[in-house]
Design an enzyme around this catalytic site. Sequence first.
Site, short mmCIF file in Angstrom:
data_model
loop_
_atom_site.label_atom_id
_atom_site.label_comp_id
_atom_site.label_asym_id
_atom_site.label_seq_id
_atom_site.Cartn_x
_atom_site.Cartn_y
_atom_site.Cartn_z
CD GLU A 271 -3.07 -1.07 2.09
OE1 GLU A 271 -2.87 -0.32 2.95
OE2 GLU A 271 -3.73 -1.68 1.92
CG ASP A 350 -7.51 -5.34 4.57
OD1 ASP A 350 -7.01 -5.22 5.99
OD2 ASP A 350 -7.70 -4.40 4.52
CD GLU A 378 -9.62 -0.42 8.17
OE1 GLU A 378 -8.97 -1.85 8.96
OE2 GLU A 378 -9.21 -0.62 6.77
O1 GCW Z 1 -6.97 -2.91 6.68
C1 GCW Z 1 -5.99 -1.83 5.49
C2 GCW Z 1 -6.22 -0.26 6.66
C3 GCW Z 1 -5.39 0.56 6.46
C4 GCW Z 1 -4.24 -0.17 6.88
C5 GCW Z 1 -3.29 -1.29 6.02
C6 GCW Z 1 -2.69 -2.91 7.02
C7 GCW Z 1 -2.27 0.82 8.15
O2 GCW Z 1 -7.59 -0.15 5.83
O3 GCW Z 1 -5.50 1.31 7.18
O4 GCW Z 1 -2.76 0.55 7.16
O5 GCW Z 1 -4.45 -3.21 6.56
O6 GCW Z 1 -2.91 -3.48 7.19
O7 GCW Z 1 -1.41 -2.27 7.21
#
Ligand code: GCW
Length: 681
Positions: A271, A350, A378
Site C-alpha cells: 500500500e 483484510d 475497522e
Molecule cells: O485494513 C487495511 C487498512 C489500512 C491499514 C492496512 C494495513 C495501516 O485499511 O488502514 O494500514 O490494512 O494493515 O497495513
Amino acid sequence: MSETEVHHAWLPPVAWQPIGSRRTVVIGTGALVDTVRNEVAQACARYGGKVRTARAGAGEFDLVLRTDPEAGDGGGYELSRASGTTTVRAATPAGLLYGLFHVVRLGAAAFGADFPARTESPAAQRRMLDHWDNVAVHPVMGQVERGYAGGSLFWRDGVLRDDLSRVHAYARLLAACGINAVTVNNVNVHAAEARLLTDRLADVAALATVLRPYGIRVHLSVSFAAPTLVGGLPTADPADEGVRRWWREAAGRVYAAIPDFGGFVVKADSEGQPGPFGYGRSHADGANLLAAALEPFGGVVHWRAFVYNHHQDWRDRSTDRARAAYDHFVPLDGQFHANVVLQVKYGPIDFQPREPLSPVIAAMPATSLAVELQVTQEYTGQQRHVCYLATQWSELLRFPLAGRSVAELAGGGLVAVSNVGDDPFWTGHPLAQANLYAFGRLAWDPGADPGALLDEWISLTFGPDDPDLRRTLHLMMDGSWRTYERYTAPLGVGFMVRPGDHYGPAVDGYEYSRWGTYHFADRDGVGVDRTRASGTGFTGQYPAPWSDVYESVWSCPDELLLFFHHVPYGHVLHSGSTVIQHIYDTHFAGAEQAEELVARWRSVPVGGRVTAELHARVSERLGEQVRSAREWRDQINAYFWRKSGVPDEHGRPLDATAPRAAAFPVGVEDPAFDVDGRATE
Ligand code: GCW
C-alpha cells in the site's frame, strides 16, 4: 465520571478489595517484583490490609507472592490455596505479576475454599498490540489510523504527550490481561514517524520507561527506506554495505537508549510503503537486513506478510488478492533469520467479519509466524456497533489447519491492532473494551471459552453482584459478532463497505476499483470463483482436507461459500435455504437483532458502575447501530432484489419506496462523525 476522568475498565479500585483488606507477603527482587509490591501496597492503603516484604511466621499471611526458580518457567505461575493461605509462585518476576492479576480476577474466591496447585503459562510468548498511531496528524487518516476512540494515548499534534499518566494506566490494564509488547506507531510510517528511530528516539525511550514496570516491551514501526529518509544515504538497498552498517548503528543507538527494546515492525512493499522490491531484492533479503542489525541485542523483526497489488485492474480476472501473501512468501520459507517473525493477517484479504484462514499460516514450517488480528473495529462496526470479537478469534485460533491449531502454528505469537484512544472510556464504545481484554486473555490461553472471558470481563468491569445486569450484558454481547455478520456482507463475500472509511454499506463501492476486493454480482449470481477447476486456484494453497473442502461447492461451508465460489442465486445452501433467500433472511434478522439490543439496554437502570455517562454513551452508540443496520439491510436487500429479480419468499419489502419505520428515538439521525471524504486514494 466527568469528561476529564478516565473509566476504570477492568481494573476498578474495588477489584483490589479482597487483596487490599488482607495480609500479603511479596518475596523476590527486581523491578517487576517492585511493581507487584506497589500494587498490593496501594490496595492495602485503600482497604486497610498489610503488605510485608519478608516472610514472618507461617500462617501469618493470607497471600504469599514469591518468585521461586523451582516454580518452572515459561513466563507463567503456579497458584494454590492451602490452610488459609493463597500462594502464587513464579520463576520470573513477570510471571509473578500475571499471578497477582489472576488473584485480582478471582476476587474473594481466591480466599475461599482450598484448591490444589494449578500452573498457568502463556501459549504465546509474545502477546502484542500494534498501535496505528501517527505522531503527526495525517491529513486523511488523522492521529490514529482506523482509530475510533479519539486521539492517541502517546502522541498529540506531532509530539509526545507531556502527561503520560494515561499510558501508565494503560500499561496496568494491559498487564492485567496478559499483553507484554506494544508497538507505539503506525505501520504506515510517514516523515515524522520515521524519525522515532533517530533524533526522536528519546520519545520512544520515554514510553518504554512507563510501560516497562508492567512487563511491556516497546517495539517500533520503521520505514524500510529509513537509510534514505532519515539517514542521508543514497539507497536503502539491502545488499549495500553502507545500508547494512547504517541499520546496525541505528539499532545500536536504540539499544543504548532502551536496553529491553523489543524490535522493529515493518510494512514493506505494501500500500505504498517502500520495500526491498524497489531494489530488486526479496522480502527475505529485506527482513534479514533488519534482523541482522537487531540480532546482537536480542531484538526481533515483525515483517508483515500483507503484500499485494493495490493497483489491480478490476477487468483482470486472473489476479487474486487472496493469493498474494502465499505467492510472495511461501517460496521464501527457510530463508528468514531466526529473529524474523512473519506477521500474517488471519485471513487472506483484510480483517473482514468473515474470511477463511490465511493458508500462509500452514505453509511455512521453517519460519516463525505471528498471526495478526484486528481489535480496532475497522470492518466490524468501528466501535459504534456492539461486536464482541472473541467469538471469532476463538474460532480462528482453534481451527485445525494442517493438523495443528492456528494458535499452535503461531509460534511467533499473537498480534492485534489496538482499539484504544484518549476517549474517557478508552475505546469509544464502552462495550468495545471487552475486545481488548479478551484479546490479551486469548493470546495467553487460546483455548479459553470466549463466553467465559466475556463473563470475566463483565464481572470485573461492572461488578459480580448484579445478576440482571450481567445477564443483560452477556445476552447483548455474546452473539454480537454473528449479528453484525448477518446484516453486513453475506456468506463470506466481504468488502461491501464504503470506500475510504470502510463504514456502512456500499455494495459496489470497491467493485470497479484497483484494490482487488470484488464480489462479481450479476443478474444470475454472486461470489468469487477461487477454485482450481475454473477460478483463480486459491483453494490450492490450502493443505488437505481444506483444499478439497473449499474447492467443492457441495462441501464448502455456507458461511464461506461466496468467498470461494460464484453461484446462482437459487443455489441451495447446506442450511436448506437458497443463497438469495439467505441474504434476505439474515439481513432482516440481523437488523432486528440490532433493535433488540436497544430494548435490552433500556432495561438497564443508571446506578452503581453504570454511570449516567456510560449509559448515555452506550445508548447513543446503539442508536447509530440500529440506524446503520437498517441501512445495511435495505441497501443489500434492494441491491440483490434488483440484480436477481427474485422476490422474498415471505413477501417483505425489499426495495421500499417509503421509509420503513421511524428512526429509533435514542439514535442520532445523522451520525455524529462526518466520515465522508476519507478516501485513501
Ligand atoms: O485494513 C487495511 C487498512 C489500512 C491499514 C492496512 C494495513 C495501516 O485499511 O488502514 O494500514 O490494512 O494493515 O497495513
